[in-house]
Design a protein around this motif. Sequence first.
Motif, mmCIF file in Angstrom:
data_model
loop_
_atom_site.group_PDB
_atom_site.id
_atom_site.type_symbol
_atom_site.label_atom_id
_atom_site.label_comp_id
_atom_site.label_asym_id
_atom_site.label_seq_id
_atom_site.Cartn_x
_atom_site.Cartn_y
_atom_site.Cartn_z
ATOM 1 N N SER A 1 0.804 -1.230 0.000
ATOM 2 C CA SER A 1 0.000 0.000 0.000
ATOM 3 C C SER A 1 0.834 1.276 0.000
ATOM 4 O O SER A 1 0.263 2.376 0.004
ATOM 5 C CB SER A 1 -0.930 -0.001 1.222
ATOM 6 O OG SER A 1 -0.182 -0.142 2.422
ATOM 7 N N ILE A 2 2.164 1.180 -0.011
ATOM 8 C CA ILE A 2 3.004 2.378 -0.038
ATOM 9 C C ILE A 2 2.673 3.223 -1.278
ATOM 10 O O ILE A 2 2.596 2.702 -2.390
ATOM 11 C CB ILE A 2 4.498 1.995 -0.053
ATOM 12 C CG1 ILE A 2 4.892 1.381 1.292
ATOM 13 C CG2 ILE A 2 5.379 3.209 -0.356
ATOM 14 C CD1 ILE A 2 6.289 0.784 1.308
ATOM 15 N N SER A 3 2.484 4.501 -1.053
ATOM 16 C CA SER A 3 2.163 5.403 -2.158
ATOM 17 C C SER A 3 3.422 6.155 -2.580
ATOM 18 O O SER A 3 3.823 7.125 -1.950
ATOM 19 C CB SER A 3 1.074 6.396 -1.734
ATOM 20 O OG SER A 3 0.774 7.292 -2.786
ATOM 21 N N SER A 4 4.055 5.664 -3.627
ATOM 22 C CA SER A 4 5.245 6.322 -4.165
ATOM 23 C C SER A 4 5.354 5.971 -5.637
ATOM 24 O O SER A 4 4.801 4.968 -6.105
ATOM 25 C CB SER A 4 6.512 5.860 -3.434
ATOM 26 O OG SER A 4 6.818 4.514 -3.751
ATOM 27 N N VAL A 5 6.088 6.793 -6.368
ATOM 28 C CA VAL A 5 6.271 6.536 -7.803
ATOM 29 C C VAL A 5 6.967 5.200 -8.015
ATOM 30 O O VAL A 5 6.563 4.395 -8.862
ATOM 31 C CB VAL A 5 7.080 7.683 -8.452
ATOM 32 C CG1 VAL A 5 7.431 7.331 -9.895
ATOM 33 C CG2 VAL A 5 6.289 8.996 -8.392
ATOM 34 N N ALA A 6 8.003 4.936 -7.230
ATOM 35 C CA ALA A 6 8.767 3.690 -7.401
ATOM 36 C C ALA A 6 7.905 2.469 -7.126
ATOM 37 O O ALA A 6 7.985 1.467 -7.839
ATOM 38 C CB ALA A 6 9.981 3.701 -6.486
ATOM 39 N N ASN A 7 7.061 2.547 -6.097
ATOM 40 C CA ASN A 7 6.221 1.389 -5.781
ATOM 41 C C ASN A 7 5.125 1.191 -6.814
ATOM 42 O O ASN A 7 4.811 0.056 -7.192
ATOM 43 C CB ASN A 7 5.606 1.538 -4.389
ATOM 44 C CG ASN A 7 4.914 0.264 -3.949
ATOM 45 O OD1 ASN A 7 5.447 -0.838 -4.114
ATOM 46 N ND2 ASN A 7 3.722 0.389 -3.393
ATOM 47 N N ARG A 8 4.530 2.280 -7.276
ATOM 48 C CA ARG A 8 3.492 2.140 -8.309
ATOM 49 C C ARG A 8 4.077 1.544 -9.584
ATOM 50 O O ARG A 8 3.443 0.702 -10.240
ATOM 51 C CB ARG A 8 2.845 3.501 -8.581
ATOM 52 C CG ARG A 8 1.916 3.958 -7.463
ATOM 53 C CD ARG A 8 1.075 5.152 -7.890
ATOM 54 N NE ARG A 8 1.879 6.351 -8.047
ATOM 55 C CZ ARG A 8 2.137 7.213 -7.081
ATOM 56 N NH1 ARG A 8 1.679 7.005 -5.858
ATOM 57 N NH2 ARG A 8 2.862 8.307 -7.306
ATOM 58 N N ARG A 9 5.292 1.941 -9.927
ATOM 59 C CA ARG A 9 5.960 1.380 -11.099
ATOM 60 C C ARG A 9 6.210 -0.120 -10.911
ATOM 61 O O ARG A 9 5.982 -0.928 -11.809
ATOM 62 C CB ARG A 9 7.275 2.122 -11.345
ATOM 63 C CG ARG A 9 7.980 1.706 -12.631
ATOM 64 C CD ARG A 9 9.345 2.372 -12.753
ATOM 65 N NE ARG A 9 9.266 3.821 -12.600
ATOM 66 C CZ ARG A 9 9.851 4.525 -11.650
ATOM 67 N NH1 ARG A 9 10.582 3.905 -10.717
ATOM 68 N NH2 ARG A 9 9.737 5.826 -11.596
ATOM 69 N N PHE A 10 6.682 -0.486 -9.724
ATOM 70 C CA PHE A 10 6.954 -1.890 -9.395
ATOM 71 C C PHE A 10 5.681 -2.724 -9.470
ATOM 72 O O PHE A 10 5.655 -3.799 -10.094
ATOM 73 C CB PHE A 10 7.566 -1.953 -7.993
ATOM 74 C CG PHE A 10 7.624 -3.315 -7.378
ATOM 75 C CD1 PHE A 10 8.372 -4.335 -7.959
ATOM 76 C CD2 PHE A 10 6.933 -3.589 -6.197
ATOM 77 C CE1 PHE A 10 8.431 -5.600 -7.366
ATOM 78 C CE2 PHE A 10 6.992 -4.839 -5.605
ATOM 79 C CZ PHE A 10 7.736 -5.850 -6.199
ATOM 80 N N LEU A 11 4.601 -2.246 -8.851
ATOM 81 C CA LEU A 11 3.352 -3.001 -8.837
ATOM 82 C C LEU A 11 2.754 -3.142 -10.235
ATOM 83 O O LEU A 11 2.212 -4.199 -10.589
ATOM 84 C CB LEU A 11 2.345 -2.327 -7.899
ATOM 85 C CG LEU A 11 2.697 -2.358 -6.405
ATOM 86 C CD1 LEU A 11 1.683 -1.551 -5.616
ATOM 87 C CD2 LEU A 11 2.761 -3.786 -5.892
ATOM 88 N N LYS A 12 2.857 -2.091 -11.033
ATOM 89 C CA LYS A 12 2.342 -2.156 -12.407
ATOM 90 C C LYS A 12 3.098 -3.195 -13.215
ATOM 91 O O LYS A 12 2.495 -3.999 -13.948
ATOM 92 C CB LYS A 12 2.463 -0.775 -13.065
ATOM 93 C CG LYS A 12 1.871 -0.708 -14.465
ATOM 94 C CD LYS A 12 1.946 0.708 -15.020
ATOM 95 C CE LYS A 12 1.342 0.792 -16.417
ATOM 96 N NZ LYS A 12 1.419 2.177 -16.962
ATOM 97 N N ALA A 13 4.415 -3.235 -13.065
ATOM 98 C CA ALA A 13 5.225 -4.219 -13.784
ATOM 99 C C ALA A 13 4.934 -5.631 -13.282
ATOM 100 O O ALA A 13 4.864 -6.589 -14.074
ATOM 101 C CB ALA A 13 6.707 -3.888 -13.625
#
Length: 389
Positions: free
Chosen positions: A258-270
């Motif tokens: 649930s971390i809200s960050s650009v790096a985490n959103r990129r990771f989860l999308k991939a």
Amino acid sequence: MTRNESWKIGLLFSTSGVTSIIEQSQLNGALLAIDEINARGGIKGSPLEPVSYDPGSIVPRYGELAERLIIDDKVNVIFGCYMSSSRKEVLPVVERRNALFLYPTLYEGFEYSPNVIYGGACPNQNSVPLANYLMSAFGKRIFFVGSDYIYPYESNRVMRNVLRQGGGEVVGERYFDLHTCADGFDDVIKEIMEARPDAIFSTIVGQSCIEFYRSYHAAGGDGRVCPIASLTTNEGEINAIGARASVGHITAAPYFRSISSVANRRFLKAYERKFGSTIDVTSCCEAAYSQVHLFAAALEETGEMDTDCLREALLGASFDAPQGQIKIDPDNNHTYLQSRIATVNEDGEFVIDLKVRRAIKPDPYLVFPAIHDWSFHTQKVSVSGGRHA
């Protein structure tokens, strides 16, 4: 090595057996990182080639397969293991053969090997903050339950010492076989209900973790009143347990989905693009992903798979991981990590309550274990649905 040859690395994660729910996510994290590295041209024009084995969650198999990777497959860099008992099987193999072993799992601390890079949290990064949080938010009477192997015993030893520093008390302590089914927890849950602790500290892992949480809920246990607090229970297990039985329970970890960050959103999308869902993304998965990227950067620097050269390049190396920036501590081969405490909400999602302001230096031997040090560097997180909202 010519440009057309691949760089072979070993992956030693169980996709079957009692710990597969976690180790499959670790394998996925490593495979995603390998895909990303190869998609940008590999290392010096050559791809990473994973050689993967499934130990089946059988402890001796980890050491046997590590030996096979090194001797038969000519691999001298291995990523793997979840349980400390399996790490202990691999450790003498990589030391004897001078191979490099990257271990992407939280553990009990009190270990160092020049052949291991430790990528998961050690006690000062998770046990100390969790003990402090439980005593301040719920009370000082804690009941211990754990699986019957190295990590729970050692983790509970550390947690007991930390609790005592803060005036806490362990009101019960029980251990269970890794294959324990739901009805196998009936007696301890009755004991917990009679002891009426302020919180339960659980180091039960694998499928039996799921059974324990469900059994506690079925017996009337409520995480919003007396939570099960853990260092190991993660998103994949919470999904299997179900939101109703999980609400209010607590985990301390460097990473949450649930971390809200650009790096985490990129990771989860991939991750979702490759595996179809992010439902099993865990802190151990994120650690495996990050360790592969750290290794790749070291290999890019050295241009060779020599263990000593790679170790030298890895020590002090940093990576902008989904959890935030991490760094390998050259003092002890462990990793500077973020530290967070999160509570499961009614939707079955972890909501972060507290986090550190910066990555914590690893202290695997608890040289500086003062319980209140952690609280001076934290901040409450006001998020809708969170305990401190």
